[in-house]
Design a protein around this motif. Structure first.
Motif, short mmCIF file in Angstrom:
data_model
loop_
_atom_site.label_atom_id
_atom_site.label_comp_id
_atom_site.label_asym_id
_atom_site.label_seq_id
_atom_site.Cartn_x
_atom_site.Cartn_y
_atom_site.Cartn_z
N ILE A 118 0.85 -1.18 0.00
CA ILE A 118 0.00 0.00 0.00
C ILE A 118 0.89 1.23 0.00
O ILE A 118 1.93 1.28 0.67
N ILE A 119 0.52 2.25 -0.76
CA ILE A 119 1.34 3.45 -0.88
C ILE A 119 1.17 4.31 0.36
O ILE A 119 0.04 4.63 0.76
N PRO A 120 2.25 4.70 1.02
CA PRO A 120 2.12 5.52 2.23
C PRO A 120 1.63 6.93 1.91
O PRO A 120 1.76 7.41 0.78
N SER A 121 1.08 7.57 2.90
CA SER A 121 0.59 8.95 2.73
C SER A 121 1.76 9.93 2.82
O SER A 121 2.86 9.58 3.24
N ARG A 122 1.48 11.17 2.41
CA ARG A 122 2.42 12.29 2.58
C ARG A 122 3.81 12.00 2.02
O ARG A 122 4.83 12.21 2.67
N CYS A 123 3.82 11.46 0.82
CA CYS A 123 5.10 11.23 0.14
C CYS A 123 4.89 11.47 -1.35
O CYS A 123 3.76 11.55 -1.84
N GLN A 124 5.99 11.60 -2.08
CA GLN A 124 5.92 11.88 -3.51
C GLN A 124 5.25 10.73 -4.26
O GLN A 124 4.57 10.94 -5.26
N ILE A 174 -7.05 8.80 3.10
CA ILE A 174 -7.98 8.26 4.09
C ILE A 174 -9.12 7.52 3.37
O ILE A 174 -9.54 6.44 3.77
N ALA A 175 -9.61 8.13 2.30
CA ALA A 175 -10.75 7.55 1.58
C ALA A 175 -10.41 6.21 0.93
O ALA A 175 -11.25 5.32 0.85
N THR A 176 -9.19 6.06 0.44
CA THR A 176 -8.82 4.88 -0.35
C THR A 176 -7.84 3.95 0.34
O THR A 176 -7.47 2.92 -0.22
N GLU A 177 -7.39 4.34 1.53
CA GLU A 177 -6.41 3.54 2.29
C GLU A 177 -5.12 3.33 1.51
O GLU A 177 -4.41 2.34 1.70
N GLY A 178 -4.82 4.25 0.60
CA GLY A 178 -3.60 4.14 -0.18
C GLY A 178 -3.62 3.04 -1.22
O GLY A 178 -2.57 2.60 -1.69
N ARG A 179 -4.82 2.60 -1.61
CA ARG A 179 -4.95 1.49 -2.56
C ARG A 179 -5.33 2.03 -3.94
O ARG A 179 -6.31 2.74 -4.09
N MET A 180 -4.56 1.64 -4.92
CA MET A 180 -4.79 2.12 -6.29
C MET A 180 -6.16 1.73 -6.82
O MET A 180 -6.80 2.50 -7.54
N GLY A 181 -6.61 0.54 -6.48
CA GLY A 181 -7.90 0.08 -6.98
C GLY A 181 -9.04 0.97 -6.52
O GLY A 181 -9.94 1.31 -7.30
N LEU A 182 -9.00 1.37 -5.24
CA LEU A 182 -10.04 2.24 -4.72
C LEU A 182 -9.91 3.66 -5.27
O LEU A 182 -10.91 4.34 -5.52
N LEU A 183 -8.67 4.12 -5.50
CA LEU A 183 -8.47 5.44 -6.06
C LEU A 183 -9.02 5.50 -7.48
O LEU A 183 -9.69 6.46 -7.88
N ASN A 184 -8.76 4.46 -8.26
CA ASN A 184 -9.30 4.39 -9.61
C ASN A 184 -10.83 4.40 -9.58
O ASN A 184 -11.48 5.11 -10.36
N LYS A 185 -11.41 3.63 -8.68
CA LYS A 185 -12.87 3.57 -8.55
C LYS A 185 -13.44 4.93 -8.18
O LYS A 185 -14.44 5.38 -8.76
N LEU A 186 -12.81 5.61 -7.23
CA LEU A 186 -13.29 6.91 -6.78
C LEU A 186 -13.28 7.93 -7.90
O LEU A 186 -14.26 8.63 -8.15
N PHE A 187 -12.17 8.01 -8.64
CA PHE A 187 -12.07 8.99 -9.72
C PHE A 187 -13.00 8.63 -10.88
O PHE A 187 -13.56 9.51 -11.53
N SER A 188 -13.14 7.32 -11.14
CA SER A 188 -14.02 6.89 -12.21
C SER A 188 -15.46 7.33 -11.94
O SER A 188 -16.15 7.80 -12.86
#
Length: 296
Positions: free
Chosen positions: A195-201, A232-246
């Motif tokens: 999982i990608i950590p928060s507050r980083c590049q 916070i919304a996606t827990e650093g997970r790409m799958g949820l981030l893709n779903k949210l933006f979609s």
């Protein structure tokens, strides 16, 4: 193109290892297992790699250097082979209930299409809940697939439970399982997508990857409050981030955070908790949530 979707240490490490496995950079023909929690980007990683090796047509055949197979429920070793065969054709012929016939058919297809690498996604679908005879047969069939096609590498992707494939011990059901591990000697060490950590590049890069995909404005350090809420919304997970933006792209509001607030309710969590609701959660509240997660 050698670059992964964006710079992220575990993605980059898996990409580098996969290239070495694919192009036989080792003395032996090793394969690779990559595991990760749901939504950490395994399927996106596979799709990104697949794009680097597109199929091409000749007058005689279709060359497919990399083949992608996403497993559905797989109850037998023959099921496993047939799902790979069906990546090429739905014509499987007679004797589809006999593994050695399907194995021969698959070997011909792999040779005809000049396949170099097979990617098997959701590989945990071939495991039962408890390690036993069925799981052993699946692992042995994968070993046979590699042994019968020595010029082809295999990348398997799955949830952390898929790691059991490399840790299975073998023996008769009436005695203690013996120590020979059929698959582990054919594979590199299990790799994990994190999982990608928060507050980083890396997190900014990840958000910008999907922002560009769905034609939203890209992010910078000036957007750290919104970036924190996205994490916070996606827990650093790409799958949820893709779903949210979609989902966010279908809402007509002009205010981007409001789009995200509505998309979160529609696609991720319809409860009262909404990290994009600034009246409910201030910036300090979001920071406290991020820090509590990092200490868990």
């Amino acid at each position: 193109m050698n670059k992964t979707m964006f710079d992220h240490p575990s993605l980059n490490q898996c990409n580098a290892l996969l290239k070495r496995v694919h192009h036989k950079r080792f003395d032996a023909n090793f394969s690779l297992l990559i595991t990760g929690l749901s939504g950490t980007g395994k399927s996106y990683f596979a799709a990104s790699y697949l794009k680097q090796y597109p199929s091409s047509n000749t007058p005689e055949l279709k060359v497919r250097p990399v083949v992608y197979v996403k497993l559905t429920e797989t109850r037998t070793a023959v099921d496993l082979l047939l799902q790979i065969v069906k990546a090429f054709t739905n014509v499987v012929g007679n004797n589809v209930n006999k593994a050695h016939f399907v194995q021969d058919r698959l070997t011909v297809l792999l040779r005809e299409h000049r396949v170099e690498l097979i990617i098997i996604d959701e590989v945990q679908e071939c495991l039962t809940d408890i390690d036993g005879i069925t799981s052993q047969r699946m692992a042995k069939q994968i070993a046979a697939l590699l042994d019968n096609n020595p010029n082809i590498a295999l990348m398997m992707l799955g949830t952390p439970v898929a790691g059991r494939l490399l840790r299975l011990k073998y023996g008769k059901s009436t005695e203690r399982l013996k120590g020979e591990e059929q698959l582990s000697r054919r594979f590199m060490a299990e790799q994990q997508l994190q999982i990608i950590p928060s507050r980083c590049q890396c997190w900014i890069n990840c958000c910008n990857y999907f922002a560009k995909k769905y034609r939203f404005p890209t992010f910078s350090l000036d957007d750290k409050q919104l970036l924190n809420r996205l994490h916070i919304a996606t827990e650093g997970r790409m799958g949820l981030l893709n779903k949210l933006f979609s989902v966010a792209q279908i809402f007509e509001q002009s205010h981007f955070p409001k789009k995200l607030e509505d998309a979160y309710l529609a696609s991720i969590n319809s409860s009262a908790f909404n990290p994009f609701n600034t009246d409910m959660l201030g910036d300090d509240d979001i920071l406290a949530l991020l820090e509590s997660r990092e200490f868990q």
